[in-house]
Design a protein around this motif. Structure first.
Motif, short mmCIF file in Angstrom:
data_model
loop_
_atom_site.label_atom_id
_atom_site.label_comp_id
_atom_site.label_asym_id
_atom_site.label_seq_id
_atom_site.Cartn_x
_atom_site.Cartn_y
_atom_site.Cartn_z
N ASP A 197 -71.88 -18.35 50.87
CA ASP A 197 -71.87 -19.81 50.80
C ASP A 197 -70.74 -20.44 51.62
O ASP A 197 -70.69 -21.67 51.74
CB ASP A 197 -71.73 -20.26 49.34
CG ASP A 197 -73.05 -20.14 48.59
OD1 ASP A 197 -74.09 -19.97 49.25
OD2 ASP A 197 -73.03 -20.20 47.34
N ILE A 198 -69.86 -19.63 52.19
CA ILE A 198 -68.79 -20.17 53.03
C ILE A 198 -69.38 -20.62 54.36
O ILE A 198 -70.13 -19.87 55.01
CB ILE A 198 -67.69 -19.11 53.23
CG1 ILE A 198 -67.10 -18.68 51.89
CG2 ILE A 198 -66.60 -19.63 54.15
CD1 ILE A 198 -66.10 -17.55 51.98
N GLU A 199 -69.06 -21.81 54.78
CA GLU A 199 -69.67 -22.38 55.98
C GLU A 199 -69.35 -21.57 57.23
O GLU A 199 -70.22 -21.35 58.09
CB GLU A 199 -69.20 -23.83 56.16
CG GLU A 199 -69.87 -24.54 57.33
CD GLU A 199 -69.43 -25.99 57.44
OE1 GLU A 199 -69.84 -26.65 58.41
OE2 GLU A 199 -68.68 -26.44 56.54
N ASP A 200 -68.12 -21.09 57.37
CA ASP A 200 -67.75 -20.30 58.54
C ASP A 200 -68.51 -18.98 58.59
O ASP A 200 -68.79 -18.45 59.67
CB ASP A 200 -66.24 -20.03 58.54
CG ASP A 200 -65.44 -21.30 58.76
OD1 ASP A 200 -66.01 -22.26 59.34
OD2 ASP A 200 -64.27 -21.36 58.33
N VAL A 201 -68.83 -18.44 57.42
CA VAL A 201 -69.62 -17.20 57.38
C VAL A 201 -71.05 -17.47 57.81
O VAL A 201 -71.66 -16.69 58.54
CB VAL A 201 -69.56 -16.59 55.96
CG1 VAL A 201 -70.51 -15.40 55.86
CG2 VAL A 201 -68.15 -16.17 55.62
N ILE A 208 -72.90 -12.29 58.45
CA ILE A 208 -74.00 -12.30 57.46
C ILE A 208 -74.60 -10.91 57.33
O ILE A 208 -74.82 -10.41 56.22
CB ILE A 208 -75.07 -13.34 57.87
CG1 ILE A 208 -74.49 -14.75 57.80
CG2 ILE A 208 -76.28 -13.23 56.96
CD1 ILE A 208 -75.47 -15.82 58.28
N ASN A 209 -74.85 -10.25 58.46
CA ASN A 209 -75.43 -8.91 58.42
C ASN A 209 -74.48 -7.91 57.76
O ASN A 209 -74.92 -7.03 57.00
CB ASN A 209 -75.78 -8.44 59.83
CG ASN A 209 -77.00 -9.14 60.39
OD1 ASN A 209 -77.91 -9.51 59.65
ND2 ASN A 209 -77.04 -9.33 61.70
N ALA A 210 -73.19 -8.02 58.03
CA ALA A 210 -72.22 -7.10 57.43
C ALA A 210 -72.16 -7.29 55.92
O ALA A 210 -72.12 -6.32 55.16
CB ALA A 210 -70.85 -7.31 58.06
N ILE A 211 -72.14 -8.55 55.48
CA ILE A 211 -72.07 -8.81 54.04
C ILE A 211 -73.35 -8.33 53.35
O ILE A 211 -73.29 -7.73 52.26
CB ILE A 211 -71.84 -10.31 53.79
CG1 ILE A 211 -70.44 -10.70 54.25
CG2 ILE A 211 -72.03 -10.66 52.32
CD1 ILE A 211 -70.17 -12.18 54.24
N PHE A 279 -60.64 -13.39 60.21
CA PHE A 279 -61.33 -14.65 60.48
C PHE A 279 -60.59 -15.87 59.91
O PHE A 279 -61.06 -16.99 60.08
CB PHE A 279 -62.75 -14.59 59.91
CG PHE A 279 -63.64 -13.60 60.59
CD1 PHE A 279 -64.31 -13.94 61.76
CD2 PHE A 279 -63.80 -12.32 60.08
CE1 PHE A 279 -65.13 -13.03 62.39
CE2 PHE A 279 -64.62 -11.39 60.71
CZ PHE A 279 -65.29 -11.74 61.88
N ARG A 280 -59.48 -15.64 59.23
CA ARG A 280 -58.66 -16.73 58.70
C ARG A 280 -59.46 -17.68 57.81
O ARG A 280 -59.34 -18.90 57.88
CB ARG A 280 -58.04 -17.54 59.86
CG ARG A 280 -57.20 -16.73 60.80
CD ARG A 280 -56.02 -16.10 60.09
NE ARG A 280 -55.21 -15.27 60.98
CZ ARG A 280 -54.16 -14.57 60.59
NH1 ARG A 280 -53.80 -14.60 59.31
NH2 ARG A 280 -53.48 -13.82 61.43
N ILE A 281 -60.30 -17.07 56.95
CA ILE A 281 -61.08 -17.86 56.00
C ILE A 281 -60.40 -17.77 54.64
O ILE A 281 -60.24 -16.67 54.09
CB ILE A 281 -62.53 -17.34 55.91
CG1 ILE A 281 -63.22 -17.46 57.28
CG2 ILE A 281 -63.32 -18.11 54.86
CD1 ILE A 281 -64.60 -16.85 57.30
N PHE A 282 -60.00 -18.91 54.11
CA PHE A 282 -59.30 -18.92 52.84
C PHE A 282 -59.92 -19.99 51.94
O PHE A 282 -60.22 -21.09 52.39
CB PHE A 282 -57.80 -19.23 53.02
CG PHE A 282 -57.05 -18.15 53.74
CD1 PHE A 282 -56.52 -17.08 53.05
CD2 PHE A 282 -56.87 -18.22 55.13
CE1 PHE A 282 -55.81 -16.08 53.72
CE2 PHE A 282 -56.17 -17.24 55.80
CZ PHE A 282 -55.64 -16.16 55.08
#
Length: 360
Positions: A197-201, A208-211, A279-282
């Protein structure tokens, strides 16, 4: 074959097939290509497994492994992959999670007014079903995908409960397994929904494929029953080593530790660490669940160390008892004891001392 066993085996697999077909229908509706109906052919594997289980196992399950659960994963996971990959191209117009399914009274009244007798009743039922399906189709894609994820995990737990158990697993073990599956399913749903649900993801196709790959890997623990069953090795030559004896004694505990480290919490921690570090996603929930994964992995390693030290202390204690048991053994007995000292299996290959002849 018992009637209840047959009924549970058939009803559970029918639920699996229906849920899988709903997933295929959603993929076909989203992609707008009829070729995706070919995914429904995967259910033939589940039908084949049903026939073989009824014939050779009288509907009951197998030891350590559930083929029905495994084939259900094969039938459903591809549809969820396609829906999640397509997820970013359609967004809900209403608030997130809002679901509105209304079948208007006007439609009912029109169908009643235009129908009389038995034919009219049949027409009314068909018309109502069409209206209901059309209303379901108006639900936005994100809500459908989340609902399929949730029902998928619920059916895995409920289906494992309904499936007839084999003679190798007791109801007490089954209840423990189901409680583990509930907690596991909740963690897996949190991982998939919270990260995707994270926009950057969503803007990164590779992420997406890795997750989804890690999510699929974590689902493979559901067909296995090793979390509550001990191997129970017999004292043979193959169990004369420390690792083999340790596995025989603590198979269920070691399996739980292995699942946490290599299938669930370990991979989840790696993915979340990459999201934050590279990816600096926090965000608040991402940091919280990463800390939770660190804590679980640390506790599992601590548990592994406790089991290993306890097992080592038991082996050393038994070895000391055997060495100080009778120092006056005949020479032949001491030779046999020394030869058979794989040192790890003293408890399984202990030679009783021979009685010495009394002096006249």
């Amino acid at each position: 074959m018992e009637l209840m066993v047959l009924l549970n085996a058939l009803v559970t697999r029918l639920l699996f097939v229906l849920h899988s077909l709903i997933g295929v229908w959603r993929v076909t509706a989203v992609k707008k290509e009829p070729k995706y109906w070919l995914l429904a052919l995967l259910n033939l594997l589940l039908c084949l497994e049903t026939g073989l289980t009824l014939k050779f196992k009288q509907g009951r399950g197998y030891k350590w492994f559930s083929p029905a659960i495994f084939l259900y994963l094969i039938c459903t996971v591809p549809s969820l992959w396609l829906l999640e990959i397509h997820h970013g191209t359609q967004y809900c117009g209403n608030e997130p999670g809002a679901v509105q399914v209304n079948v208007s009274n006007q439609d009912f009244n029109q169908s009643r007014g235009s129908s009389h007798g038995s034919e009219g009743t049949d027409h009314h039922i068909i018309h109502t079903a069409k209206v209901f399906v059309n209303q379901l189709s108006t639900i936005c894609e994100t809500v459908w995908t989340l609902a399929l994820h949730q029902t998928f995990l619920l059916l895995l737990v409920v289906g494992r409960w309904l499936l007839p158990i084999g003679v190798e697993i007791t109801r007490d073990q089954l209840s423990q397994l189901l409680l583990m599956f509930v907690g596991t399913a909740a963690d897996i749903l949190e991982f998939a929904s919270e990260t995707l649900d994270i926009e950057d993801v969503r803007n990164n196709y590779s992420l997406i494929n890795a997750i989804l790959a890690v999510w699929t890997w974590s689902m493979l623990q559901f067909p296995l029953d090793l979390a509550v069953q001990h191997i129970g090795c017999k004292p043979t030559a193959s169990t004369r080593r420390i690792p083999s004896l340790l596995l025989c004694r603590y198979s269920a505990e070691l399996w739980n530790i292995g699942v946490s480290l290599f299938i669930q919490d370990g991979p989840f921690f790696i993915v979340r660490s990459i999201l934050m570090g590279h990816f600096r996603i926090f965000n608040q929930m991402l940091v919280f669940f990463t800390a939770k994964n660190i804590l679980v992995v640390t506790l599992q390693l601590y548990r592994l160390a406790v089991i290993t030290l306890d097992f080592r202390a038991t082996i050393l204690q038994k070895s000391k008892k055997e060495v100080s048991c009778c120092p006056c053994k005949p020479y032949e007995a001491r030779i046999h004891a020394t030869t058979d000292q794989d040192a790890e299996m003293k408890e399984l290959v202990a030679f009783p001392p021979k009685e010495e002849s009394q002096a006249p």
